[in-house]
Design a protein around this motif. Structure first.
Motif, PDB file in Angstrom:
ATOM      1  N   LEU A  48       5.842  20.301   4.031  1.00 15.38           N
ATOM      2  CA  LEU A  48       5.247  19.772   5.272  1.00 15.38           C
ATOM      3  C   LEU A  48       4.487  18.473   5.001  1.00 15.38           C
ATOM      4  N   LEU A  49       3.647  18.492   3.954  1.00 13.42           N
ATOM      5  CA  LEU A  49       2.836  17.309   3.638  1.00 13.42           C
ATOM      6  C   LEU A  49       3.717  16.116   3.269  1.00 13.42           C
ATOM      7  N   LEU A  50       4.714  16.367   2.411  1.00 13.64           N
ATOM      8  CA  LEU A  50       5.560  15.262   1.958  1.00 13.64           C
ATOM      9  C   LEU A  50       6.399  14.689   3.099  1.00 13.64           C
ATOM     10  N   SER A  51       6.934  15.581   3.952  1.00 15.44           N
ATOM     11  CA  SER A  51       7.754  15.084   5.066  1.00 15.44           C
ATOM     12  C   SER A  51       6.894  14.291   6.052  1.00 15.44           C
ATOM     13  N   LEU A  52       5.675  14.775   6.320  1.00 18.37           N
ATOM     14  CA  LEU A  52       4.769  14.043   7.220  1.00 18.37           C
ATOM     15  C   LEU A  52       4.412  12.671   6.643  1.00 18.37           C
ATOM     16  N   THR A  53       4.217  12.629   5.316  1.00 13.95           N
ATOM     17  CA  THR A  53       3.883  11.346   4.666  1.00 13.95           C
ATOM     18  C   THR A  53       5.028  10.341   4.840  1.00 13.95           C
ATOM     19  N   ILE A  79      -4.766   9.984   4.376  1.00 17.00           N
ATOM     20  CA  ILE A  79      -5.324  11.331   4.589  1.00 17.00           C
ATOM     21  C   ILE A  79      -4.333  12.395   4.101  1.00 17.00           C
ATOM     22  N   LEU A  80      -3.062  12.190   4.400  1.00 18.52           N
ATOM     23  CA  LEU A  80      -2.043  13.152   3.948  1.00 18.52           C
ATOM     24  C   LEU A  80      -1.943  13.176   2.417  1.00 18.52           C
ATOM     25  N   VAL A  81      -2.030  11.985   1.805  1.00 22.45           N
ATOM     26  CA  VAL A  81      -1.997  11.913   0.336  1.00 22.45           C
ATOM     27  C   VAL A  81      -3.224  12.628  -0.246  1.00 22.45           C
ATOM     28  N   GLU A  84      -9.480   8.744  -3.025  1.00 21.38           N
ATOM     29  CA  GLU A  84      -8.417   8.328  -2.093  1.00 21.38           C
ATOM     30  C   GLU A  84      -8.935   8.350  -0.651  1.00 21.38           C
ATOM     31  N   LEU A  85      -9.657   9.426  -0.318  1.00 22.66           N
ATOM     32  CA  LEU A  85     -10.153   9.571   1.062  1.00 22.66           C
ATOM     33  C   LEU A  85     -11.203   8.510   1.393  1.00 22.66           C
ATOM     34  N   SER A  86     -12.164   8.331   0.458  1.00 23.95           N
ATOM     35  CA  SER A  86     -13.269   7.415   0.760  1.00 23.95           C
ATOM     36  C   SER A  86     -12.835   5.957   0.674  1.00 23.95           C
ATOM     37  N   GLU A  92       0.843  -1.208   0.000  1.00 18.31           N
ATOM     38  CA  GLU A  92       0.000   0.000   0.000  1.00 18.31           C
ATOM     39  C   GLU A  92       0.874   1.253   0.000  1.00 18.31           C
ATOM     40  N   ILE A  93       1.946   1.231   0.813  1.00 18.66           N
ATOM     41  CA  ILE A  93       2.843   2.400   0.881  1.00 18.66           C
ATOM     42  C   ILE A  93       3.497   2.636  -0.488  1.00 18.66           C
ATOM     43  N   MET A  94       3.849   1.550  -1.166  1.00 20.82           N
ATOM     44  CA  MET A  94       4.433   1.679  -2.508  1.00 20.82           C
ATOM     45  C   MET A  94       3.463   2.363  -3.466  1.00 20.82           C
ATOM     46  N   THR A  95       2.185   1.968  -3.404  1.00 22.74           N
ATOM     47  CA  THR A  95       1.206   2.583  -4.320  1.00 22.74           C
ATOM     48  C   THR A  95       0.954   4.049  -3.978  1.00 22.74           C
ATOM     49  N   LYS A  96       1.105   4.405  -2.692  1.00 24.64           N
ATOM     50  CA  LYS A  96       0.948   5.826  -2.312  1.00 24.64           C
ATOM     51  C   LYS A  96       2.026   6.669  -2.998  1.00 24.64           C
ATOM     52  N   GLY A  97       3.243   6.131  -3.028  1.00 23.74           N
ATOM     53  CA  GLY A  97       4.341   6.834  -3.700  1.00 23.74           C
ATOM     54  C   GLY A  97       4.040   7.056  -5.173  1.00 23.74           C
ATOM     55  N   VAL A  98       3.512   6.023  -5.829  1.00 24.39           N
ATOM     56  CA  VAL A  98       3.183   6.131  -7.254  1.00 24.39           C
ATOM     57  C   VAL A  98       2.056   7.156  -7.468  1.00 24.39           C
ATOM     58  N   THR A  99       1.050   7.141  -6.576  1.00 29.23           N
ATOM     59  CA  THR A  99      -0.065   8.095  -6.674  1.00 29.23           C
ATOM     60  C   THR A  99       0.452   9.534  -6.608  1.00 29.23           C
ATOM     61  N   ILE A 100       1.330   9.795  -5.632  1.00 28.45           N
ATOM     62  CA  ILE A 100       1.870  11.152  -5.468  1.00 28.45           C
ATOM     63  C   ILE A 100       2.649  11.565  -6.718  1.00 28.45           C
ATOM     64  N   LEU A 101       3.443  10.652  -7.258  1.00 27.72           N
ATOM     65  CA  LEU A 101       4.247  10.974  -8.443  1.00 27.72           C
ATOM     66  C   LEU A 101       3.363  11.275  -9.656  1.00 27.72           C
TER      67      LEU A 101
END
Lengths: 106, 166
Positions: B6-11, B36-38, B54-56, A41-50
């Motif tokens: 801030l958001l990226l470092s917290l993530t 939530i941060l994402v 993402e949230l739901s 899940e953490i890996m997919t979060k990284g891809v989503t952000i990118l």
């Protein structure tokens, strides 16, 4: 793209692989199946952000939105199926260790 | 700029905590906070539809699934947990080093790349709704197939095996 947004894009470009590496590290180190899925899940979060950052800094955020939504759908389906596997393995072996998967026969 | 940092470092901090935790329920809660941060990051990056998904889905549905799976399985005993914690701390000593090395190496790799977008054909301005429903129809079909596959998989996996009862 001005200097500030370029610097910001580079920041995203560094953070996303860091998240990806944290996920891979979690998968490599732990023996608990639930922790392995959390790493995934953490890996997919990284891809989503990118993906979101690439769309935003390209000036076309609406292009990446459907891609992110598709990825979230795939993520949920993977999680549902792995949840089924985890419950079955836990019922059968009374343990959540990855080692149990190696003993499956038939 | 400061909001992004801030958001990226917290993530990243939440992700590191989620990985280090020995209790899986706490790791699942940390994963929800990452979601939530994402979500906030996606709102800042002007993708509100994806942020709502993402949230739901990630912060809501996935956390519920995780917690229900954890509650269906037996928790570790105190001795097992302390043993696992000892082993984990030994293994996770390398994590900060790897994060720093990874960040520096990616920075060095991306230093020479020119990120200015190449001017291609003019992008046609379309709304989010039109993009999703008209231009991405194959994606939608793919999503429906994936969801049906998931439903089928869950139905097969959760089915009680008759041989187990004997």
């Amino acid at each position: 793209m001005n200097y500030e947004s370029l610097a910001l894009f580079k920041l995203y470009l560094i953070t996303a692989p860091i998240l990806f590496v944290i996920g891979i590290y979690a998968i490599m180190i732990t023996r608990n199946i639930i922790s392995v899925i959390i790493g995934l899940e953490i890996m997919t979060k990284g891809v989503t952000i990118l993906l979101a950052a690439a769309g935003f800094f390209n000036g076309r955020p609406q292009m990446v939105e459907p891609l992110i939504i598709t990825m979230i759908v795939v993520e949920v389906v993977i999680l549902m199926i792995s949840a089924g596997y985890i419950i079955n393995i836990a019922k059968k072996h009374n343990s959540l260790s990855v080692e149990n998967i190696k003993n499956i026969k038939g | 700029m400061s909001v992004h940092i801030l958001l990226l470092s917290l993530t990243v901090i939440c992700a590191a905590f989620a990985v280090v935790r020995t209790r899986v329920i706490r790791a699942a809660i940390m994963l929800a906070s990452i979601s939530i941060l994402v979500t906030i990051t996606l709102f800042v990056l002007k993708t509100p539809l994806a942020a709502i998904f993402e949230l739901s889905v990630c912060a809501g549905l996935i956390t519920v699934i995780f917690i229900s799976v954890i509650s269906l399985t037996n928790p570790l005993t105190k001795e097992e947990r302390s043993e696992e914690r000892e082993n984990m701390f030994k293994k996770f000593l390398l994590l900060p080093v790897i994060i720093i090395v990874c960040g520096v190496s990616f920075y060095m790799l991306t230093k020479g790349i020119n990120f200015i977008p190449v001017s291609g054909p003019e992008a046609v301005e379309v709304s989010d709704k039109a993009e999703l429903w008209h231009l991405r129809q194959i994606d939608l079909i793919g999503q429906i197939i994936i969801i049906l596959t998931g439903v089928f998989g869950v139905a097969v996996l959760f089915k009680d095996n008759k041989d187990d009862k004997k």
